[in-house]
Design an enzyme around this catalytic site. Sequence first.
Site, mmCIF file in Angstrom:
data_model
loop_
_atom_site.group_PDB
_atom_site.id
_atom_site.type_symbol
_atom_site.label_atom_id
_atom_site.label_comp_id
_atom_site.label_asym_id
_atom_site.label_seq_id
_atom_site.Cartn_x
_atom_site.Cartn_y
_atom_site.Cartn_z
ATOM 1 N N CYS A 32 -34.584 -15.698 17.490
ATOM 2 C CA CYS A 32 -33.297 -15.838 16.800
ATOM 3 C C CYS A 32 -32.780 -14.493 16.298
ATOM 4 O O CYS A 32 -31.802 -13.961 16.804
ATOM 5 C CB CYS A 32 -33.455 -16.780 15.623
ATOM 6 S SG CYS A 32 -34.326 -18.255 16.062
HETATM 7 N N1 SAJ Z 1 -38.772 -10.372 8.940
HETATM 8 C C1 SAJ Z 1 -38.960 -9.140 8.318
HETATM 9 N N2 SAJ Z 1 -38.618 -9.019 6.994
HETATM 10 C C2 SAJ Z 1 -38.088 -10.065 6.289
HETATM 11 C C3 SAJ Z 1 -37.905 -11.310 6.944
HETATM 12 C C4 SAJ Z 1 -38.256 -11.445 8.269
HETATM 13 O O1 SAJ Z 1 -39.438 -8.183 8.926
HETATM 14 O O2 SAJ Z 1 -37.808 -9.900 5.098
HETATM 15 C C5 SAJ Z 1 -39.118 -10.503 10.359
HETATM 16 C C6 SAJ Z 1 -40.180 -11.558 10.585
HETATM 17 O O3 SAJ Z 1 -41.468 -10.975 10.499
HETATM 18 C C7 SAJ Z 1 -39.866 -12.035 12.004
HETATM 19 C C8 SAJ Z 1 -38.353 -11.876 12.094
HETATM 20 O O4 SAJ Z 1 -37.970 -10.967 11.047
HETATM 21 O O5 SAJ Z 1 -40.469 -11.184 12.950
HETATM 22 C C9 SAJ Z 1 -37.599 -13.211 11.938
HETATM 23 O O6 SAJ Z 1 -38.003 -13.752 10.732
HETATM 24 P P1 SAJ Z 1 -37.351 -15.118 10.128
HETATM 25 O O7 SAJ Z 1 -37.991 -15.353 8.810
HETATM 26 O O8 SAJ Z 1 -35.879 -15.058 10.170
HETATM 27 O O9 SAJ Z 1 -37.938 -16.214 11.086
HETATM 28 P P2 SAJ Z 1 -37.361 -17.104 12.276
HETATM 29 O O10 SAJ Z 1 -36.603 -16.265 13.231
HETATM 30 O O11 SAJ Z 1 -38.473 -17.922 12.782
HETATM 31 O O12 SAJ Z 1 -36.432 -18.183 11.591
HETATM 32 C C10 SAJ Z 1 -35.135 -17.919 11.395
HETATM 33 C C11 SAJ Z 1 -34.784 -18.778 10.183
HETATM 34 N N3 SAJ Z 1 -35.420 -18.145 9.052
HETATM 35 C C12 SAJ Z 1 -35.069 -18.283 7.783
HETATM 36 O O13 SAJ Z 1 -33.990 -18.728 7.459
HETATM 37 C C13 SAJ Z 1 -36.074 -17.912 6.757
HETATM 38 C C14 SAJ Z 1 -33.333 -18.866 10.194
HETATM 39 O O14 SAJ Z 1 -32.792 -17.577 10.201
HETATM 40 C C15 SAJ Z 1 -32.898 -19.658 11.378
HETATM 41 O O15 SAJ Z 1 -32.786 -21.006 10.971
HETATM 42 C C16 SAJ Z 1 -33.844 -19.568 12.533
HETATM 43 O O16 SAJ Z 1 -34.387 -18.279 12.541
HETATM 44 C C17 SAJ Z 1 -33.060 -19.854 13.792
HETATM 45 O O17 SAJ Z 1 -33.501 -20.715 14.503
HETATM 46 O O18 SAJ Z 1 -32.001 -19.268 13.971
#
Ligand code: SAJ
Length: 440
Positions: free
Chosen positions: A277
């Site tokens: 995502c």
């Molecule tokens: N990450 C960081 N720092 C942060 C947060 C995340 O480095 O502070 C990295 C994570 O390690 C990961 C990536 O970013 O590699 C994505 O992290 P994520 O927490 O956004 O996880 P996803 O992609 O599984 O889930 C996201 C959903 N997350 C949250 O809302 C917390 C949301 O954005 C969407 O509902 C989903 O993607 C989607 O399906 O679009």
Amino acid sequence: MQENQRVCSLLDAIEATTARVGVVGLGYVGLPFAVEKGKVGFKVLGFDRNALRVEKVNQGQNFIGDVKDEDLASLVGQGLLSATTDMSRLAEMDVIVIAVPTPLTKNLNPDLQYIEAVTRDIAHYLRPGQLISLESTTYPGTTDEIMKPILEGSGLLVGRDVFLAHSPERVDPGNARYTTKNTNKVVGASDPASREVAVAFYRKTIQHVVVVSSAAAAELTKVFENTFRAVNIALVNELTMLCDRMGLSVWEVLDAAFSKPFGIMPFYPGPGVGGHCIPLDPHYLEWKAREYNFNTRFIALAGEINRHMPEFVVEKAMRLLSHRGKGMKGSRVLALGVAYKRDIDDPRESPAGEVIRLFAKHQAEVVYHDPHVAHFTELGLDLHSQPLTGEEIRRADLVVVLTDHVAVDYALVAREATEILDTRNVFKRVDAPKSNIVML
Ligand code: SAJ
């Protein structure tokens, strides 16, 4: 049958949960969705091109972490959930929900092949009275500009004969608190009849439905949500690289900044941004904005910074080894965690792939341990998770924490490692000497 009669008939079937529901794409979005619909009494038929997944569903065997094994087994046992690869059965459905991947091409352009293929299948079997809802994350315009013409190629008109909506998935894999059932859901459609039936359908299983006036507004809402995350993650990643030069701890600064009770929200640096995502979806918006002669500079910059992080991690590792008189060539690196985020088994688009690839490019010997990922094949790699033993840790010239899984014995790692590069601040939670730990 007149349009409003079709609306009434579909509304009645939705209200009575006698409407047949088809879910195309049985992945981390589709299968949880199918289960939720089954749990309120709809008879759900999953469609997937992957025959193995179809077989697993029909045998009540779960393969998605966010779905409870017993829920799937129970619904299949009751005959409320089954799956097929036979797309002709789309004709039997009253509601068809699409949850297929929306990847990027190699040069970061939208790849709608899955959405277009499924839409063509639906159009082939389309009949009056059906509601089609796209859940895949995509650029504003996909539903109305791409799907609608394909569907109307059947001779049936959207808004009169059939209904079309967009309701972006909001699944946070591994999030036990917010599930498909209790996460607010945005629903948009570009005509009143489609909006009415789509809202009624989603309200049957989701506590709070947020209605917007068009499919494009719903599509833009979702890509904005993910762009918001990508930009804020890039901001703290950029701060990390500055703190590295200034000799300050970005973790200390961020903890202090997030002590502010208002006007801020926590994001943390890491070795890059993974998943299907955040690294991808913002570029759908960037691509569409060009059509309006508009450069979404935040998206481009965030992508650039986040994609640079693997290189920053390896460059920092190189400095650490060099300080000990060791070159990368021949050094043994133990990577802890390759999944794209904590406590999940999904390695897709994980930055660990690029980190390991860069270590190997500098001729370091890289092994990894990940309690959730036994086999890692991103970017052409073909590695297997090594048991985390004292000997394995001592053999490493450098241990690099890439994913902050809980199920790792970090106290053992802190005791046995010569040196650790911690890109996730996991040792903050470990009561152990910190002299051999360097933070990102
Ligand atoms: N990450 C960081 N720092 C942060 C947060 C995340 O480095 O502070 C990295 C994570 O390690 C990961 C990536 O970013 O590699 C994505 O992290 P994520 O927490 O956004 O996880 P996803 O992609 O599984 O889930 C996201 C959903 N997350 C949250 O809302 C917390 C949301 O954005 C969407 O509902 C989903 O993607 C989607 O399906 O679009």
